[in-house]
Design a protein around this motif. Structure first.
Motif, short mmCIF file in Angstrom:
data_model
loop_
_atom_site.label_atom_id
_atom_site.label_comp_id
_atom_site.label_asym_id
_atom_site.label_seq_id
_atom_site.Cartn_x
_atom_site.Cartn_y
_atom_site.Cartn_z
N LEU A 114 8.12 21.43 23.67
CA LEU A 114 8.27 22.56 22.57
C LEU A 114 8.22 23.76 23.40
O LEU A 114 7.88 24.05 24.19
CB LEU A 114 7.22 22.59 21.69
CG LEU A 114 6.92 21.69 20.51
CD1 LEU A 114 7.13 20.10 20.69
CD2 LEU A 114 5.70 22.13 19.66
N THR A 115 9.34 24.59 22.81
CA THR A 115 9.40 26.09 23.17
C THR A 115 8.08 26.73 22.46
O THR A 115 7.52 26.11 21.53
CB THR A 115 10.63 26.92 22.55
OG1 THR A 115 10.59 26.60 21.12
CG2 THR A 115 11.87 26.16 23.30
N ASP A 116 7.76 27.90 22.81
CA ASP A 116 6.65 28.57 22.55
C ASP A 116 6.81 28.96 20.82
O ASP A 116 8.11 29.83 20.80
CB ASP A 116 6.20 29.84 23.29
CG ASP A 116 5.68 29.43 24.59
OD1 ASP A 116 5.44 28.13 24.76
OD2 ASP A 116 5.28 30.27 25.35
N PRO A 117 6.10 28.65 19.76
CA PRO A 117 6.45 29.09 18.47
C PRO A 117 6.38 30.47 18.31
O PRO A 117 5.80 31.25 18.89
CB PRO A 117 5.15 28.43 17.79
CG PRO A 117 4.82 27.25 18.62
CD PRO A 117 4.97 27.68 20.03
N GLN A 118 7.67 31.02 17.62
CA GLN A 118 7.73 32.39 17.45
C GLN A 118 7.92 32.48 15.73
O GLN A 118 8.34 31.76 14.99
CB GLN A 118 9.02 32.94 18.02
CG GLN A 118 9.11 32.60 19.37
CD GLN A 118 8.46 33.43 20.35
OE1 GLN A 118 8.03 34.52 19.84
NE2 GLN A 118 8.04 33.00 21.43
N ASP A 137 15.43 23.89 14.22
CA ASP A 137 14.17 24.67 14.30
C ASP A 137 13.15 23.53 13.72
O ASP A 137 13.45 22.99 12.60
CB ASP A 137 14.06 25.62 13.13
CG ASP A 137 15.02 27.02 13.68
OD1 ASP A 137 15.05 27.12 15.17
OD2 ASP A 137 15.19 27.81 12.93
N TYR A 189 9.92 26.88 16.07
CA TYR A 189 9.98 26.83 17.66
C TYR A 189 11.30 25.56 17.80
O TYR A 189 11.62 24.87 16.50
CB TYR A 189 8.91 25.78 17.98
CG TYR A 189 8.23 24.65 17.32
CD1 TYR A 189 8.80 23.34 17.68
CD2 TYR A 189 7.65 24.81 16.14
CE1 TYR A 189 8.40 22.16 16.91
CE2 TYR A 189 7.09 23.57 15.40
CZ TYR A 189 7.42 22.46 15.92
OH TYR A 189 7.22 21.58 15.02
#
Length: 199
Positions: A114-118, A137, A189
């Motif tokens: 995962l990318t860091d959640p925004q 997403d 993310y």
């Protein structure tokens, strides 16, 4: 460059899948040959596998879900996160009985990095629908103590954004239309997904 922002290549992904499978083999009393285990451990010393990342491990059997556990936020080094979530998906997913040695030979493993959640700011239900990016997403919703997430892969089953949000609200224990009626916190993310080659 931050190691977390570097995408992994398919070779890195296959190493993580091998780590997940060898971890489950060990739990079920089987081990990799020593030379192979040594090669794997040596490859995992690469700094990319030490960067902290959120991960999910998904197990499927004959095309059906057999376990899926993960962590959304980067609390552990990547290799450790995959190892832990593989064990949890196989033996601690409350929806399924623990994986057996016989099933391990037939199960397919998928690893999501995962990318860091925004946070996703939105002004209305309609605005939220327009801002979501199907198939790209992963979505986390939260209201008070209720929260749930769907990985981007879930868009394959729920292709319509309204259905996606309806089911995500139900997963969180909220009314199906909570996303239309209440002010939810929404975070998104993206993932890099790796699957084992077909058996």
């Amino acid at each position: 460059m931050d190691d977390r922002s570097q995408p992994l290549d398919s070779e890195n992904g296959q190493l993580l899948l091998k780590l997940a499978r060898s971890t489950l083999m060990e739990k079920l009393g089987r081990r990799l040959p020593p030379a192979e285990a040594e090669r794997l451990q040596s490859a995992l010393t690469d700094p990319r596998f030490q960067a902290r990342r959120g991960t999910f491990v998904t197990l499927t059997l004959a095309g059906k879900l057999r376990g899926c556990i993960g962590n959304l936020f980067p609390t552990d080094p990547l290799a450790e996160s995959i190892r832990r979530n593989a064990v949890h998906a196989a033996f601690q997913d409350p929806r399924f009985p623990p994986l057996t040695a016989e099933e391990l030979g037939r199960v397919s493993i998928e690893a999501s990095i995962l990318t860091d959640p925004q946070p996703l700011p939105f002004s209305s239900a309609q605005d939220l629908l327009q801002k979501l990016r199907p198939h790209l997403d992963g979505v986390i919703i939260r209201q008070g103590h209720a929260s749930a997430t769907f990985l981007p892969q879930v868009w394959c089953q729920l292709t319509n954004a309204e259905d996606f949000l309806d089911h995500l609200c139900l997963k969180a224990g909220l009314p199906r239309d909570a996303w239309k009626r209440f002010r939810l916190e929404v975070t998104t993310y993206q993932v890099q997904c790796f699957e084992e080659p077909s058996h």
